[in-house]
Design an enzyme around this catalytic site. Sequence first.
Site, PDB file in Angstrom:
ATOM      1  CB  CYS A 250      -0.872   0.000   1.251  1.00 17.76           C
ATOM      2  SG  CYS A 250      -1.954  -1.434   1.376  1.00 17.76           S
ATOM      3  CB  ALA A 251       3.623   1.785  -2.341  1.00 16.23           C
ATOM      4  N   GLY A 255       6.437   7.431   0.729  1.00 13.09           N
ATOM      5  CA  GLY A 255       7.403   7.855   1.754  1.00 13.09           C
ATOM      6  C   GLY A 255       8.210   6.666   2.279  1.00 13.09           C
ATOM      7  CG  ASP A 298      -7.606  -4.982  -3.881  1.00 15.95           C
ATOM      8  OD1 ASP A 298      -7.021  -5.073  -2.790  1.00 15.95           O
ATOM      9  OD2 ASP A 298      -8.843  -4.908  -3.990  1.00 15.95           O
ATOM     10  CB  CYS A 370      -1.256   6.610  10.768  1.00 15.76           C
ATOM     11  SG  CYS A 370      -2.421   6.803   9.414  1.00 15.76           S
TER      12      CYS A 370
HETATM   13  C1  LIG Z   1      -1.515   4.854   4.683  1.00 17.62           C
HETATM   14  S1  LIG Z   1      -1.465   5.075   2.970  1.00 17.62           S
HETATM   15  C2  LIG Z   1       0.140   4.510   2.583  1.00 17.62           C
HETATM   16  C3  LIG Z   1       1.238   5.503   2.866  1.00 17.62           C
HETATM   17  C4  LIG Z   1       2.569   5.079   2.270  1.00 17.62           C
HETATM   18  N1  LIG Z   1       2.965   3.754   2.699  1.00 17.62           N
HETATM   19  C5  LIG Z   1       3.681   6.052   2.608  1.00 17.62           C
HETATM   20  O1  LIG Z   1       4.422   5.843   3.563  1.00 17.62           O
HETATM   21  O2  LIG Z   1       3.819   7.056   1.886  1.00 17.62           O
HETATM   22  C6  LIG Z   1      -2.459   3.767   2.403  1.00 17.62           C
HETATM   23  C7  LIG Z   1      -2.452   3.551   0.916  1.00 17.62           C
HETATM   24  O3  LIG Z   1      -3.124   2.316   0.656  1.00 17.62           O
HETATM   25  C8  LIG Z   1      -3.785   2.410  -0.579  1.00 17.62           C
HETATM   26  N2  LIG Z   1      -4.780   1.327  -0.556  1.00 17.62           N
HETATM   27  C9  LIG Z   1      -5.985   1.279   0.050  1.00 17.62           C
HETATM   28  N3  LIG Z   1      -6.551   0.073  -0.103  1.00 17.62           N
HETATM   29  C10 LIG Z   1      -5.679  -0.662  -0.840  1.00 17.62           C
HETATM   30  C11 LIG Z   1      -5.692  -1.984  -1.330  1.00 17.62           C
HETATM   31  N4  LIG Z   1      -6.711  -2.800  -1.093  1.00 17.62           N
HETATM   32  N5  LIG Z   1      -4.640  -2.395  -2.071  1.00 17.62           N
HETATM   33  C12 LIG Z   1      -3.589  -1.584  -2.318  1.00 17.62           C
HETATM   34  N6  LIG Z   1      -3.533  -0.315  -1.878  1.00 17.62           N
HETATM   35  C13 LIG Z   1      -4.557   0.131  -1.133  1.00 17.62           C
HETATM   36  C14 LIG Z   1      -4.325   3.809  -0.616  1.00 17.62           C
HETATM   37  O4  LIG Z   1      -4.531   4.221  -1.962  1.00 17.62           O
HETATM   38  C15 LIG Z   1      -3.193   4.585   0.075  1.00 17.62           C
HETATM   39  O5  LIG Z   1      -2.328   5.109  -0.892  1.00 17.62           O
END
Ligand SMILES: C[S@@+](CC[C@H](N)C(=O)[O-])C[C@H]1O[C@@H](n2cnc3c(N)ncnc32)[C@H](O)[C@@H]1O
Length: 424
Positions: A250-251, A255, A298, A370
């Site tokens: 979930c990149a 960051g 996903d 978080c």
């Molecule tokens: C907390 S943020 C990640 C922050 C990132 N790791 C960073 O440090 O910059 C969560 C991310 O998960 C993505 N997301 C949500 N559901 C997801 C899924 N089922 N599969 C992949 N990505 C997903 C969202 O689009 C979002 O960008």
Amino acid sequence: MHNIQIAAAQIVQQVLVDGRNLNQVLDESLRRKSVWTPAQRAALQDLSYGTLRFYGQLRAVLSLLLHKPMLDQRIYYVLLVALYQLQYSKAAQHAVVDHAVRSAQMLNTKISGLVNAILRNFLRRRDALLEQAALHAEGKYSYPQWWIDELQAQYGDRTAAVLEAGNLHPPMTLRVNQRRGTTTDYLALLKLSDLSARLIAPDALQLDKPVPVDKLPGFFAGQVSVQDAGAQYAARLLDVRDGLRVLDACAAPGGKTAHILERAAVQMTAVDKDEKRLARVSANLQRLGLSAHLVVGDAAEPQDWWDGEVFDRILADVPCSATGVVRRHPDIKWLRRSTDMAGFAAQQMDILQALWRLLAQDGKLLYATCSVFHQENEQVVAAFLALQPDARRLPIALPDDINGQLLPNDQHDGFFYALLQKVA
Ligand SMILES: C[S@@+](CC[C@H](N)C(=O)[O-])C[C@H]1O[C@@H](n2cnc3c(N)ncnc32)[C@H](O)[C@@H]1O
């Protein structure tokens, strides 16, 4: 100033009434105001963020000042913004009141006298009103009651500190790209630019005062990034080494992906469900001179994108309630419902179970949120371990965590980490 008040009131109204995301509404509003100066734009941000940060208190005070419900909701939100300014900004008080009256005249000429009377009444009786508003926890701390109760049940005596930390202005913390230099080198560069900072974690420098990123030496050359110190623990906990195959599931916006790549020359696959957000990972890596295999996908459905080769390390920085980062996103306090936690927990469980199949024997998966609520976090880990006999939770050591839970304080936001290893 009255144009800014009206714009801020509209933003706050859209968040609270329509349930919209503050960042998005503010961005849209700023795009329509291309002629505004940087100072006006900053003021709009301050008024909309600040009013939402202290909405619980401001709402309680306003209800004491209103003898009957305000029928024109546009004026109600102008009053909230003006009260925020009177209580928390350095703007001259008479100017705030005059501008609020002008704002009201523009919106509804009939009530401008009432606006004047309400705000002057606040100035006359400020201390008593604030004291009365603070008799209820929502008016004292500016959080919904369910949130305060939930924290109290989990953290007891520490609750007030958690609530208060979430109402502070967030610090600006930098992550020094150790491929381009040390924190000591970068502190010297900051000094040359008349900026002061202190080291608060291995790669993390906290600036004494936030600045726009274009004022940071070497920012565009990839020497440094902006990242909360709590978020910077992920790369270290994941224990990465050159050559490992790493999945960041979930990149976006990247960051933690970038931090991992700064620490070791790993083979990185970075996945995110949201294509637009994944583009931000690409931009960030490019600025830092790093590269990864980027995949729109996903994390709960890896059969759609996984090539079948297992990973040595997986970071699952899952979607969550974001209740640990409210000082950066004060709208979250008013948009979340207590019932949302079960949905986040279920989604996180699906992602963890799907990703577990992609992890090599002895490999490690770091579950990160978080959030400060244990319906996600601790309870998700417990449920996962109960279902997955080949998973073992490894001990982790952070400076001030409670079993992987970091509570927000003056150094970092609230985060949760659990490191899981695949065992025979
Ligand atoms: C907390 S943020 C990640 C922050 C990132 N790791 C960073 O440090 O910059 C969560 C991310 O998960 C993505 N997301 C949500 N559901 C997801 C899924 N089922 N599969 C992949 N990505 C997903 C969202 O689009 C979002 O960008």
